[in-house]
Write a protein that holds these residues in place. Sequence first.
Motif, PDB file in Angstrom:
ATOM      1  N   LEU B  94     -12.113 -15.464 -21.231  1.00 14.82           N
ATOM      2  CA  LEU B  94     -12.386 -16.840 -21.653  1.00 14.82           C
ATOM      3  C   LEU B  94     -12.541 -16.919 -23.166  1.00 14.82           C
ATOM      4  O   LEU B  94     -13.234 -16.098 -23.770  1.00 14.82           O
ATOM      5  CB  LEU B  94     -13.689 -17.335 -21.000  1.00 14.82           C
ATOM      6  CG  LEU B  94     -13.605 -17.602 -19.494  1.00 14.82           C
ATOM      7  CD1 LEU B  94     -14.986 -17.594 -18.883  1.00 14.82           C
ATOM      8  CD2 LEU B  94     -12.936 -18.943 -19.231  1.00 14.82           C
ATOM      9  N   PHE B  96     -13.664 -19.740 -26.067  1.00 14.11           N
ATOM     10  CA  PHE B  96     -14.315 -21.054 -26.154  1.00 14.11           C
ATOM     11  C   PHE B  96     -14.071 -21.709 -27.517  1.00 14.11           C
ATOM     12  O   PHE B  96     -13.823 -21.030 -28.511  1.00 14.11           O
ATOM     13  CB  PHE B  96     -15.825 -20.903 -25.965  1.00 14.11           C
ATOM     14  CG  PHE B  96     -16.204 -20.229 -24.671  1.00 14.11           C
ATOM     15  CD1 PHE B  96     -16.311 -20.950 -23.499  1.00 14.11           C
ATOM     16  CD2 PHE B  96     -16.451 -18.859 -24.629  1.00 14.11           C
ATOM     17  CE1 PHE B  96     -16.662 -20.332 -22.314  1.00 14.11           C
ATOM     18  CE2 PHE B  96     -16.805 -18.240 -23.447  1.00 14.11           C
ATOM     19  CZ  PHE B  96     -16.908 -18.972 -22.279  1.00 14.11           C
ATOM     20  N   ASN B 100     -18.981 -19.114 -28.775  1.00 13.83           N
ATOM     21  CA  ASN B 100     -20.019 -18.688 -27.843  1.00 13.83           C
ATOM     22  C   ASN B 100     -20.315 -17.196 -27.901  1.00 13.83           C
ATOM     23  O   ASN B 100     -20.442 -16.533 -26.878  1.00 13.83           O
ATOM     24  CB  ASN B 100     -19.648 -19.089 -26.405  1.00 13.83           C
ATOM     25  CG  ASN B 100     -19.915 -20.555 -26.160  1.00 13.83           C
ATOM     26  OD1 ASN B 100     -20.039 -21.323 -27.123  1.00 13.83           O
ATOM     27  ND2 ASN B 100     -20.007 -20.953 -24.924  1.00 13.83           N
ATOM     28  N   ARG B 109     -20.854  -5.310 -30.152  1.00 14.69           N
ATOM     29  CA  ARG B 109     -21.707  -5.467 -28.966  1.00 14.69           C
ATOM     30  C   ARG B 109     -21.288  -6.702 -28.169  1.00 14.69           C
ATOM     31  O   ARG B 109     -21.338  -6.707 -26.949  1.00 14.69           O
ATOM     32  CB  ARG B 109     -23.174  -5.598 -29.379  1.00 14.69           C
ATOM     33  CG  ARG B 109     -23.780  -4.311 -29.874  1.00 14.69           C
ATOM     34  CD  ARG B 109     -24.023  -3.352 -28.725  1.00 14.69           C
ATOM     35  NE  ARG B 109     -24.939  -2.313 -29.105  1.00 14.69           N
ATOM     36  CZ  ARG B 109     -25.481  -1.448 -28.267  1.00 14.69           C
ATOM     37  NH1 ARG B 109     -25.196  -1.506 -26.983  1.00 14.69           N
ATOM     38  NH2 ARG B 109     -26.302  -0.519 -28.687  1.00 14.69           N
ATOM     39  N   LEU B 113     -19.719  -6.726 -24.122  1.00  9.46           N
ATOM     40  CA  LEU B 113     -20.428  -7.389 -23.011  1.00  9.46           C
ATOM     41  C   LEU B 113     -19.701  -7.342 -21.656  1.00  9.46           C
ATOM     42  O   LEU B 113     -20.292  -6.903 -20.667  1.00  9.46           O
ATOM     43  CB  LEU B 113     -20.716  -8.849 -23.376  1.00  9.46           C
ATOM     44  CG  LEU B 113     -22.014  -9.130 -24.130  1.00  9.46           C
ATOM     45  CD1 LEU B 113     -22.097 -10.592 -24.501  1.00  9.46           C
ATOM     46  CD2 LEU B 113     -23.204  -8.722 -23.282  1.00  9.46           C
ATOM     47  N   PRO B 114     -18.428  -7.764 -21.578  1.00  2.94           N
ATOM     48  CA  PRO B 114     -17.780  -7.754 -20.258  1.00  2.94           C
ATOM     49  C   PRO B 114     -17.654  -6.344 -19.681  1.00  2.94           C
ATOM     50  O   PRO B 114     -17.604  -6.174 -18.468  1.00  2.94           O
ATOM     51  CB  PRO B 114     -16.391  -8.343 -20.535  1.00  2.94           C
ATOM     52  CG  PRO B 114     -16.489  -9.005 -21.859  1.00  2.94           C
ATOM     53  CD  PRO B 114     -17.530  -8.289 -22.626  1.00  2.94           C
ATOM     54  N   LEU B 115     -17.622  -5.345 -20.573  1.00  3.17           N
ATOM     55  CA  LEU B 115     -17.445  -3.963 -20.096  1.00  3.17           C
ATOM     56  C   LEU B 115     -18.721  -3.412 -19.463  1.00  3.17           C
ATOM     57  O   LEU B 115     -18.686  -2.404 -18.760  1.00  3.17           O
ATOM     58  CB  LEU B 115     -17.013  -3.062 -21.258  1.00  3.17           C
ATOM     59  CG  LEU B 115     -15.655  -3.389 -21.876  1.00  3.17           C
ATOM     60  CD1 LEU B 115     -15.388  -2.490 -23.074  1.00  3.17           C
ATOM     61  CD2 LEU B 115     -14.549  -3.206 -20.837  1.00  3.17           C
ATOM     62  N   ARG B 161     -13.257 -10.199 -27.111  1.00  6.19           N
ATOM     63  CA  ARG B 161     -14.121 -10.131 -25.927  1.00  6.19           C
ATOM     64  C   ARG B 161     -13.349 -10.552 -24.672  1.00  6.19           C
ATOM     65  O   ARG B 161     -13.549 -10.007 -23.593  1.00  6.19           O
ATOM     66  CB  ARG B 161     -15.342 -11.042 -26.130  1.00  6.19           C
ATOM     67  CG  ARG B 161     -16.332 -11.006 -24.995  1.00  6.19           C
ATOM     68  CD  ARG B 161     -17.539 -11.879 -25.292  1.00  6.19           C
ATOM     69  NE  ARG B 161     -17.162 -13.294 -25.378  1.00  6.19           N
ATOM     70  CZ  ARG B 161     -18.004 -14.268 -25.722  1.00  6.19           C
ATOM     71  NH1 ARG B 161     -19.251 -13.976 -26.040  1.00  6.19           N
ATOM     72  NH2 ARG B 161     -17.601 -15.526 -25.766  1.00  6.19           N
TER      73      ARG B 161
END
Lengths: 386, 232
Positions: B94, B96, B100, B109, B113-115, B161
């Motif tokens: 996603l 944005f 975000n 970092r 996050l998704p990992l 990301r």
Amino acid sequence: MKYLYLVWCGLKRKKLRTLLTLFSIVVAFFLFGLLGAIRQALAGGVSMAGADRLVARHKVSIIQMLPISYEPRIAALPGVTAVVAQTWFGGVYQDPKNFFPSIPVEPAEFLAMFPDFVLPAAQRQAWLATRTGAIVGRTTAERFGWKLGDRIPLRSPIWRHEDGSDAWEFDLVGIYDGAKKGTDTSQFFFRYDYFDEGRAPDRRGEVSWFTLRVNNPALADQLAATVDREFANSPYETKTEPEGAFAQGFAQQVGDVGAIMTGILSAVFFTILLVVGNTIAQGVRERTAELGVLKALGVSNGRVLGLVLGESCLLAALGGGAGLGGAWLVTLGGSPVPSLLPIFYLPTADLLAGLALIAALGLLTGLLPALQAGRLGVAEALRHHT
Amino acid sequence: MSTPNGPLIEIQDVEKIYRRGAEEIHVLSGLNLTVARGEFLALMGPSGSGKSTLLNLLGGLDRPDRGTVTVEGKRIDQLSDRQLAAWRARHVGLVFQFYNLLPAMTAERNVELPLLLTDLSRRERRQHVATALAIVGLAHRTRHYPGQLSGGEQQRVGIARAIVTDPTLLLCDEPTGDLDRKSGDEILGLLQALNREQGKTILMVTHDPHASARASRTVHLDKGQLSADPPA
């Protein structure tokens, strides 16, 4: 562990607010620890009271005296295995602020009655052989730098010599230690025979209370009633009670400290609960969009709930741990006012209670915001920002 | 199941209604859409036309009131919240409008996050993050916080990301809406490169005809209904 950083980032989002909240938790748990130590100090006599020991005092008040002639009469009662007379001497050393409990006793009977006071055999013999001999607990000996053989001058506002002088001198023949951690090692004991001969003749033969040992603790209440009946309708009626109750009554002369402490702590914790709860809730509100992003990335509702709960628990653990640890370190250094609080340490029970409170604080303050965050719809949360 | 050459996304008779008190607002009505694998589709329309709602349905962020949403042969409208979360983590990237990014985290970092939802080791995660940041041209800004980056750079981090898990499709909601023209062009170029060079299927919501011109196809959404872009 890989989520800990995420939890930490949630907290450092508003550093000042987190620090202030953390500080308030530290203060609350520091107070909790210190008050626990104070309560222990005030109730020290209660916790070390023997289940097989009773104390007989004047029915009206502890400051009313009893005749020493009661001692053999109490000893003769069935079920009583030993009796020791004790008297409040109220001695001060050099300056009125240098106060510690000082009590004349009958040495052999006293040491047999209170095995909590551990005295080396040679010092015990020296005390039995020296009329002016006195023993003192290690706390007070270290406080004033006393050594064996020192001559200790004390003044008593209660007990004077025949010539009106209030100065007494003792030879220090023993320094005792406590058998247990909570044993009061601030007291000063000296011989009753020396004391009785030294005081004004019209006050001789008076004692403050008797401690008696019973052969069956289960029948202690009945024996206490027997003792009181023995002296009923005499000029010196007695009130006999378990040693723990006697010590508690002594401690509560300054008020019900336990109830006062509970009141203070309840108020403090309620306030902290509101402060931390509000901080976490506000943090969640401000980060609605961020939580939405986490959910959009695939973080499940349960995990988001866990993250928010983790924040409140981490905050409580850091603050509570620092506060409780600080209190523990302070009490390790001993009593700041040995004359008032001779036994001063953080009891294990209070430490455990503190840890339970930390967990409760973390869970209670985080639960509602966490549930709120967990229930948050992803699209709705993202609209907060976009 | 969809085949490698079949449509990646199929939306059939989708209806989405928002309720505000007693009032019902029909945002999408009987909407049908098919998106082929590897397509770069621009979704245009006026404010309130339901573009973002449609994107939310495709990304599994919301569910339709009626109709079916099938991605890679899977009916995502029938998945539970938990299943949808797992599906999003695996298949959707996603991007944005307002990036975000989490402000208390560095760029790397944020990308990582998704990992965190995968079984990758810390070292493997770091490698994936480095690759994703290199693709968006931000290998030199890994330790910077979002507040220390320009809007364009923040959006690049957002794209890194989105692609770090190598998702099936990229959903971009006004990715250039908060950027100046130059930064916007760079972001569009990046999306185009991801589509052409890495075969990413991209759905992009935009108001901007300049942005939609970069897409391989444009559809218009108005009052809950789709219409194809007239040939140039």
